[in-house]
Design a protein around this motif. Structure first.
Motif, PDB file in Angstrom:
ATOM      1  N   ASP A  87      26.958 -21.178  71.656  1.00  0.00           N
ATOM      2  CA  ASP A  87      27.291 -20.580  70.369  1.00  0.00           C
ATOM      3  C   ASP A  87      28.470 -19.625  70.494  1.00  0.00           C
ATOM      4  N   PRO A  88      29.174 -19.382  69.376  1.00  0.00           N
ATOM      5  CA  PRO A  88      30.241 -18.379  69.379  1.00  0.00           C
ATOM      6  C   PRO A  88      29.719 -17.024  69.832  1.00  0.00           C
ATOM      7  N   ALA A  89      30.552 -16.307  70.574  1.00  0.00           N
ATOM      8  CA  ALA A  89      30.140 -15.014  71.124  1.00  0.00           C
ATOM      9  C   ALA A  89      31.350 -14.105  71.205  1.00  0.00           C
ATOM     10  N   GLY A  90      31.079 -12.820  71.400  1.00  0.00           N
ATOM     11  CA  GLY A  90      32.153 -11.847  71.518  1.00  0.00           C
ATOM     12  C   GLY A  90      32.224 -10.956  70.298  1.00  0.00           C
ATOM     13  N   VAL A  91      33.405 -10.399  70.042  1.00  0.00           N
ATOM     14  CA  VAL A  91      33.603  -9.452  68.950  1.00  0.00           C
ATOM     15  C   VAL A  91      34.724  -9.952  68.046  1.00  0.00           C
ATOM     16  N   LEU A  92      34.482  -9.934  66.744  1.00  0.00           N
ATOM     17  CA  LEU A  92      35.522 -10.180  65.756  1.00  0.00           C
ATOM     18  C   LEU A  92      35.715  -8.902  64.959  1.00  0.00           C
ATOM     19  N   THR A  93      36.932  -8.377  64.962  1.00  0.00           N
ATOM     20  CA  THR A  93      37.232  -7.168  64.201  1.00  0.00           C
ATOM     21  C   THR A  93      37.916  -7.572  62.902  1.00  0.00           C
ATOM     22  N   ILE A  94      37.282  -7.215  61.788  1.00  0.00           N
ATOM     23  CA  ILE A  94      37.722  -7.657  60.468  1.00  0.00           C
ATOM     24  C   ILE A  94      38.096  -6.444  59.626  1.00  0.00           C
ATOM     25  N   GLY A  95      39.303  -6.423  59.089  1.00  0.00           N
ATOM     26  CA  GLY A  95      39.694  -5.384  58.143  1.00  0.00           C
ATOM     27  C   GLY A  95      39.265  -5.774  56.740  1.00  0.00           C
ATOM     28  N   LEU A 108      26.825 -13.078  53.825  1.00  0.00           N
ATOM     29  CA  LEU A 108      27.547 -13.676  54.943  1.00  0.00           C
ATOM     30  C   LEU A 108      27.199 -12.983  56.251  1.00  0.00           C
ATOM     31  N   LEU A 109      27.136 -11.657  56.231  1.00  0.00           N
ATOM     32  CA  LEU A 109      26.788 -10.904  57.438  1.00  0.00           C
ATOM     33  C   LEU A 109      25.358 -11.192  57.868  1.00  0.00           C
ATOM     34  N   GLU A 110      24.463 -11.345  56.910  1.00  0.00           N
ATOM     35  CA  GLU A 110      23.079 -11.685  57.249  1.00  0.00           C
ATOM     36  C   GLU A 110      23.008 -13.048  57.931  1.00  0.00           C
ATOM     37  N   PHE A 111      23.798 -13.994  57.424  1.00  0.00           N
ATOM     38  CA  PHE A 111      23.839 -15.326  58.041  1.00  0.00           C
ATOM     39  C   PHE A 111      24.303 -15.239  59.485  1.00  0.00           C
ATOM     40  N   PHE A 112      25.397 -14.517  59.731  1.00  0.00           N
ATOM     41  CA  PHE A 112      25.914 -14.415  61.102  1.00  0.00           C
ATOM     42  C   PHE A 112      24.937 -13.685  62.013  1.00  0.00           C
ATOM     43  N   ARG A 273      50.170 -14.587  61.596  1.00  0.00           N
ATOM     44  CA  ARG A 273      50.864 -15.873  61.560  1.00  0.00           C
ATOM     45  C   ARG A 273      51.210 -16.336  62.978  1.00  0.00           C
ATOM     46  N   GLY A 274      50.941 -17.603  63.269  1.00  0.00           N
ATOM     47  CA  GLY A 274      51.215 -18.169  64.576  1.00  0.00           C
ATOM     48  C   GLY A 274      50.094 -18.019  65.572  1.00  0.00           C
ATOM     49  N   LYS A 275      49.061 -17.278  65.210  1.00  0.00           N
ATOM     50  CA  LYS A 275      47.942 -17.059  66.131  1.00  0.00           C
ATOM     51  C   LYS A 275      47.078 -18.317  66.174  1.00  0.00           C
ATOM     52  N   ASN A 276      46.731 -18.743  67.374  1.00  0.00           N
ATOM     53  CA  ASN A 276      45.787 -19.852  67.520  1.00  0.00           C
ATOM     54  C   ASN A 276      44.376 -19.336  67.238  1.00  0.00           C
ATOM     55  N   LEU A 277      43.727 -19.907  66.255  1.00  0.00           N
ATOM     56  CA  LEU A 277      42.403 -19.446  65.888  1.00  0.00           C
ATOM     57  C   LEU A 277      41.405 -19.798  66.986  1.00  0.00           C
ATOM     58  N   THR A 278      40.667 -18.799  67.419  1.00  0.00           N
ATOM     59  CA  THR A 278      39.609 -19.042  68.391  1.00  0.00           C
ATOM     60  C   THR A 278      38.445 -19.759  67.716  1.00  0.00           C
ATOM     61  N   ARG A 279      37.526 -20.245  68.526  1.00  0.00           N
ATOM     62  CA  ARG A 279      36.327 -20.879  67.973  1.00  0.00           C
ATOM     63  C   ARG A 279      35.597 -19.905  67.051  1.00  0.00           C
ATOM     64  N   GLU A 280      35.512 -18.644  67.450  1.00  0.00           N
ATOM     65  CA  GLU A 280      34.826 -17.641  66.658  1.00  0.00           C
ATOM     66  C   GLU A 280      35.533 -17.409  65.320  1.00  0.00           C
ATOM     67  N   PHE A 284      34.076 -18.163  61.574  1.00  0.00           N
ATOM     68  CA  PHE A 284      34.064 -17.134  60.545  1.00  0.00           C
ATOM     69  C   PHE A 284      34.792 -17.619  59.293  1.00  0.00           C
ATOM     70  N   THR A 285      35.931 -18.267  59.473  1.00  0.00           N
ATOM     71  CA  THR A 285      36.694 -18.787  58.329  1.00  0.00           C
ATOM     72  C   THR A 285      35.885 -19.829  57.566  1.00  0.00           C
ATOM     73  N   ASP A 286      35.308 -20.774  58.283  1.00  0.00           N
ATOM     74  CA  ASP A 286      34.546 -21.843  57.633  1.00  0.00           C
ATOM     75  C   ASP A 286      33.356 -21.288  56.856  1.00  0.00           C
ATOM     76  N   GLN A 287      32.621 -20.376  57.468  1.00  0.00           N
ATOM     77  CA  GLN A 287      31.427 -19.842  56.812  1.00  0.00           C
ATOM     78  C   GLN A 287      31.789 -18.910  55.657  1.00  0.00           C
ATOM     79  N   THR A 288      32.876 -18.176  55.799  1.00  0.00           N
ATOM     80  CA  THR A 288      33.328 -17.325  54.693  1.00  0.00           C
ATOM     81  C   THR A 288      33.663 -18.172  53.479  1.00  0.00           C
ATOM     82  N   MET A 289      34.390 -19.253  53.692  1.00  0.00           N
ATOM     83  CA  MET A 289      34.753 -20.124  52.578  1.00  0.00           C
ATOM     84  C   MET A 289      33.518 -20.799  51.994  1.00  0.00           C
ATOM     85  N   ARG A 290      32.569 -21.144  52.839  1.00  0.00           N
ATOM     86  CA  ARG A 290      31.353 -21.788  52.329  1.00  0.00           C
ATOM     87  C   ARG A 290      30.535 -20.826  51.481  1.00  0.00           C
TER      88      ARG A 290
END
Length: 298
Positions: A87-95, A108-112, A273-280, A284-290
């Motif tokens: 599973d995805p792991a680590g830290v995502l810092t979101i502004g 969304l936070l409850e889901f994660f 811009r130009g950043k390769n999106l990590t699995r995490e 996060f992007t997919d679930q946020t949009m869902r």
């Protein structure tokens, strides 16, 4: 300095509690304390001020925190790239701004929290311009924006939808008796607003100031909840995202004014811009949009 020390530091810095950090990390509190002391010794600085039963970050701790988040994120990426499974792991810092954090994010936070317990999402309060700067500097992994513009230098965005806005007043406010409210009538009314730098506040202010030749005074309150309370107490009217005031409208504490809003803002998920999106980040992007697709009518 090692990853376990940084993980302990990050957890204590986020929760501002050694005991809560130990519980979440499933360590003995003495182990967390030992990790922090070892990190402080290796750096030669104090990272926390201990004030009776409370702690707070020192200046050195504040400076270390974004680096710790980046290093933990990189460790998670390295683990995922090496193992290639799990599973995805680590830290995502979101502004994020208050209207998104408090009124859109909880499901969304409850889901994660339940689905990806090894992925720690850290929300940083930030206005849109600050979020864009932090993304370009690599201080945030991702961020939420609420702006009229959808193109930003150095930042890639995914538009989640048009954010509905509502002008609200107390039920006994004189403007509630009007079938239609004009801009001129709003100009003669006290307005309560969020702090400068909020996109919809600046658009509203520009609309009311247009053609007057002078800036109209806005009464600034620090939080959306304080704005709602001020409006309900009859101190003035306010323009806020509909999601933030729907509960008060339903309860009859506030009333919607019939003013045709001549502008539009879009809620967006952004990254450098130009950043390769990590699995995490992709998760996060997919679930946020869902989770938010239905709310924004997508």
């Amino acid at each position: 300095m090692d990853i376990r020390q940084l993980a302990a530091f990050h957890k204590v810095a986020t929760l501002l509690s050694f005991s809560k950090a130990a519980t979440e990390l499933k360590y003995a509190q003495s182990s967390v304390t030992s990790q922090i002391k070892g990190l402080e010794m290796s750096l030669g600085v104090d990272l926390f001020d201990r004030l009776g039963g409370r702690i707070q970050l020192t200046d050195a701790g504040q400076r270390l925190l974004p680096y710790a988040e980046q290093m933990l994120t990189l460790a998670g990426e390295a683990r995922g790239a090496t193992v290639g499974s799990g599973d995805p792991a680590g830290v995502l810092t979101i502004g994020s701004m208050e209207s998104i954090t408090s009124y859109r994010m909880p499901p969304l936070l409850e889901f994660f929290h339940h689905r990806y317990p090894a992925l720690h999402i850290v929300l940083r309060p930030s206005l849109c311009a600050e979020t864009c700067h932090a993304l370009r500097q690599g201080m945030f992994d991702m961020g939420f924006l609420m702006e009229a513009e959808t193109q930003h230098p150095g930042v890639q965005t995914e538009v989640l939808g048009s954010e509905p806005l509502t002008v609200v007043a107390a039920p006994d406010h004189p403007l509630t008796r009007l079938p239609k409210v004009t801009t001129e009538e709003l100009r003669r009314t006290q307005v309560i607003s969020a702090e400068a730098g909020c996109a919809y506040r600046e658009l509203f202010e520009a609309e009311l100031n247009d053609g007057t030749g002078e800036a109209l005074p806005f009464l600034e309150f620090g939080t959306i909840e304080s704005i709602k309370r001020g409006v309900a107490a009859g101190l003035g009217i306010s323009l806020l995202p509909t999601a933030c005031v729907q509960d008060a409208l339903d309860a009859g504490l506030l009333v919607r004014l019939d003013w045709e809003i001549p502008f539009e803002v879009f809620t967006q998920l952004a990254w450098r811009r130009g950043k390769n999106l990590t699995r995490e980040m992709r998760v996060f992007t997919d679930q946020t949009m869902r989770f938010l697709a239905e709310e924004y009518g997508r």
